[in-house]
Design a protein around this motif. Sequence first.
Motif, PDB file in Angstrom:
ATOM      1  N   ILE A 145       0.819  -1.205   0.000  1.00  0.00           N
ATOM      2  CA  ILE A 145       0.000   0.000   0.000  1.00  0.00           C
ATOM      3  C   ILE A 145       0.855   1.257   0.000  1.00  0.00           C
ATOM      4  O   ILE A 145       0.664   2.143  -0.825  1.00  0.00           O
ATOM      5  N   GLU A 146       1.822   1.329   0.923  1.00  0.00           N
ATOM      6  CA  GLU A 146       2.656   2.524   0.998  1.00  0.00           C
ATOM      7  C   GLU A 146       3.908   2.261   1.819  1.00  0.00           C
ATOM      8  O   GLU A 146       3.940   1.346   2.641  1.00  0.00           O
ATOM      9  N   ILE A 147       4.928   3.078   1.566  1.00  0.00           N
ATOM     10  CA  ILE A 147       6.135   3.071   2.390  1.00  0.00           C
ATOM     11  C   ILE A 147       5.800   3.848   3.669  1.00  0.00           C
ATOM     12  O   ILE A 147       5.168   4.906   3.614  1.00  0.00           O
ATOM     13  N   VAL A 148       6.202   3.320   4.812  1.00  0.00           N
ATOM     14  CA  VAL A 148       5.933   3.983   6.089  1.00  0.00           C
ATOM     15  C   VAL A 148       6.813   5.218   6.177  1.00  0.00           C
ATOM     16  O   VAL A 148       8.037   5.127   6.031  1.00  0.00           O
ATOM     17  N   GLY A 149       6.192   6.382   6.393  1.00  0.00           N
ATOM     18  CA  GLY A 149       6.906   7.649   6.465  1.00  0.00           C
ATOM     19  C   GLY A 149       8.043   7.643   7.475  1.00  0.00           C
ATOM     20  O   GLY A 149       7.877   7.195   8.598  1.00  0.00           O
ATOM     21  N   GLY A 150       9.211   8.111   7.034  1.00  0.00           N
ATOM     22  CA  GLY A 150      10.363   8.207   7.910  1.00  0.00           C
ATOM     23  C   GLY A 150      11.071   6.880   8.151  1.00  0.00           C
ATOM     24  O   GLY A 150      12.079   6.837   8.845  1.00  0.00           O
ATOM     25  N   GLN A 151      10.544   5.787   7.594  1.00  0.00           N
ATOM     26  CA  GLN A 151      11.157   4.467   7.758  1.00  0.00           C
ATOM     27  C   GLN A 151      11.165   3.755   6.407  1.00  0.00           C
ATOM     28  O   GLN A 151      10.298   2.933   6.121  1.00  0.00           O
ATOM     29  N   PRO A 152      12.165   4.039   5.576  1.00  0.00           N
ATOM     30  CA  PRO A 152      12.169   3.500   4.207  1.00  0.00           C
ATOM     31  C   PRO A 152      12.266   1.981   4.113  1.00  0.00           C
ATOM     32  O   PRO A 152      12.036   1.433   3.043  1.00  0.00           O
ATOM     33  N   ASP A 153      12.598   1.298   5.209  1.00  0.00           N
ATOM     34  CA  ASP A 153      12.657  -0.166   5.185  1.00  0.00           C
ATOM     35  C   ASP A 153      11.334  -0.813   5.568  1.00  0.00           C
ATOM     36  O   ASP A 153      11.240  -2.039   5.607  1.00  0.00           O
ATOM     37  N   LEU A 154      10.316  -0.009   5.867  1.00  0.00           N
ATOM     38  CA  LEU A 154       9.012  -0.547   6.249  1.00  0.00           C
ATOM     39  C   LEU A 154       7.943  -0.123   5.261  1.00  0.00           C
ATOM     40  O   LEU A 154       7.926   0.998   4.784  1.00  0.00           O
ATOM     41  N   ALA A 155       7.045  -1.066   4.961  1.00  0.00           N
ATOM     42  CA  ALA A 155       5.919  -0.769   4.082  1.00  0.00           C
ATOM     43  C   ALA A 155       4.643  -1.276   4.730  1.00  0.00           C
ATOM     44  O   ALA A 155       4.645  -2.278   5.448  1.00  0.00           O
ATOM     45  N   LEU A 156       3.565  -0.575   4.492  1.00  0.00           N
ATOM     46  CA  LEU A 156       2.245  -1.009   4.923  1.00  0.00           C
ATOM     47  C   LEU A 156       1.692  -1.894   3.816  1.00  0.00           C
ATOM     48  O   LEU A 156       1.669  -1.504   2.648  1.00  0.00           O
ATOM     49  N   VAL A 157       1.289  -3.116   4.175  1.00  0.00           N
ATOM     50  CA  VAL A 157       0.725  -4.050   3.210  1.00  0.00           C
ATOM     51  C   VAL A 157      -0.639  -4.504   3.697  1.00  0.00           C
ATOM     52  O   VAL A 157      -0.976  -4.346   4.865  1.00  0.00           O
ATOM     53  N   GLU A 158      -1.406  -5.061   2.781  1.00  0.00           N
ATOM     54  CA  GLU A 158      -2.708  -5.619   3.130  1.00  0.00           C
ATOM     55  C   GLU A 158      -2.766  -7.064   2.652  1.00  0.00           C
ATOM     56  O   GLU A 158      -2.493  -7.353   1.486  1.00  0.00           O
ATOM     57  N   VAL A 159      -3.103  -7.954   3.585  1.00  0.00           N
ATOM     58  CA  VAL A 159      -3.239  -9.368   3.271  1.00  0.00           C
ATOM     59  C   VAL A 159      -4.603  -9.824   3.775  1.00  0.00           C
ATOM     60  O   VAL A 159      -4.878  -9.749   4.970  1.00  0.00           O
ATOM     61  N   SER A 160      -5.452 -10.231   2.870  1.00  0.00           N
ATOM     62  CA  SER A 160      -6.808 -10.697   3.212  1.00  0.00           C
ATOM     63  C   SER A 160      -7.551  -9.700   4.089  1.00  0.00           C
ATOM     64  O   SER A 160      -8.203 -10.062   5.054  1.00  0.00           O
ATOM     65  N   GLY A 161      -7.412  -8.436   3.760  1.00  0.00           N
ATOM     66  CA  GLY A 161      -8.126  -7.391   4.482  1.00  0.00           C
ATOM     67  C   GLY A 161      -7.458  -6.898   5.754  1.00  0.00           C
ATOM     68  O   GLY A 161      -7.953  -5.989   6.408  1.00  0.00           O
ATOM     69  N   VAL A 162      -6.318  -7.474   6.105  1.00  0.00           N
ATOM     70  CA  VAL A 162      -5.590  -7.074   7.315  1.00  0.00           C
ATOM     71  C   VAL A 162      -4.367  -6.266   6.896  1.00  0.00           C
ATOM     72  O   VAL A 162      -3.578  -6.713   6.069  1.00  0.00           O
ATOM     73  N   ARG A 163      -4.212  -5.090   7.489  1.00  0.00           N
ATOM     74  CA  ARG A 163      -3.065  -4.246   7.182  1.00  0.00           C
ATOM     75  C   ARG A 163      -2.007  -4.396   8.265  1.00  0.00           C
ATOM     76  O   ARG A 163      -2.335  -4.442   9.445  1.00  0.00           O
ATOM     77  N   ARG A 164      -0.739  -4.450   7.817  1.00  0.00           N
ATOM     78  CA  ARG A 164       0.367  -4.560   8.760  1.00  0.00           C
ATOM     79  C   ARG A 164       1.635  -4.033   8.124  1.00  0.00           C
ATOM     80  O   ARG A 164       1.732  -3.943   6.892  1.00  0.00           O
ATOM     81  N   ALA A 165       2.604  -3.706   8.948  1.00  0.00           N
ATOM     82  CA  ALA A 165       3.894  -3.237   8.454  1.00  0.00           C
ATOM     83  C   ALA A 165       4.817  -4.430   8.262  1.00  0.00           C
ATOM     84  O   ALA A 165       4.827  -5.354   9.072  1.00  0.00           O
ATOM     85  N   VAL A 166       5.566  -4.427   7.150  1.00  0.00           N
ATOM     86  CA  VAL A 166       6.553  -5.467   6.885  1.00  0.00           C
ATOM     87  C   VAL A 166       7.872  -4.807   6.495  1.00  0.00           C
ATOM     88  O   VAL A 166       7.896  -3.691   5.970  1.00  0.00           O
ATOM     89  N   ASN A 167       8.942  -5.512   6.747  1.00  0.00           N
ATOM     90  CA  ASN A 167      10.271  -5.033   6.405  1.00  0.00           C
ATOM     91  C   ASN A 167      10.533  -5.330   4.931  1.00  0.00           C
ATOM     92  O   ASN A 167      10.424  -6.478   4.497  1.00  0.00           O
ATOM     93  N   ILE A 168      10.870  -4.299   4.164  1.00  0.00           N
ATOM     94  CA  ILE A 168      11.113  -4.459   2.729  1.00  0.00           C
ATOM     95  C   ILE A 168      12.593  -4.292   2.364  1.00  0.00           C
ATOM     96  O   ILE A 168      12.938  -4.208   1.194  1.00  0.00           O
TER      97      ILE A 168
END
Length: 82
Positions: free
Chosen positions: A2-25
Amino acid sequence: MIEIVGGQPDLALVEVSGVRRAVNIALLEDDGIAPGDWILIHVGFALSKIDEEEARAAMEFLEGLGQAYEDEITALRDSGDD
C-alpha cells in the motif's frame, strides 16, 4: 503493497486478506518496489516481488491448506462421537 511507512524507508504497509500490517522491505531494496506492487511476505519480511497471478495462486494454495486443516480437525472431533 500500500505505501512506504513515512520516515522508515525499510518498512511498508501491506494488506493481506483485508488485514493491514507493516513489513520489512529491506531485502527488496534493489527491486525498486512501489505502492501497488505485489510482494511475497513471510514472518514480517518481504522476500520477493511477484505478479498478481502468482499472488492469487499463493493465496489459493494457503487457503486450501487452511481448509484441509479445518476439515481434519472436524473429522477428528466427529470420530470421537461414536
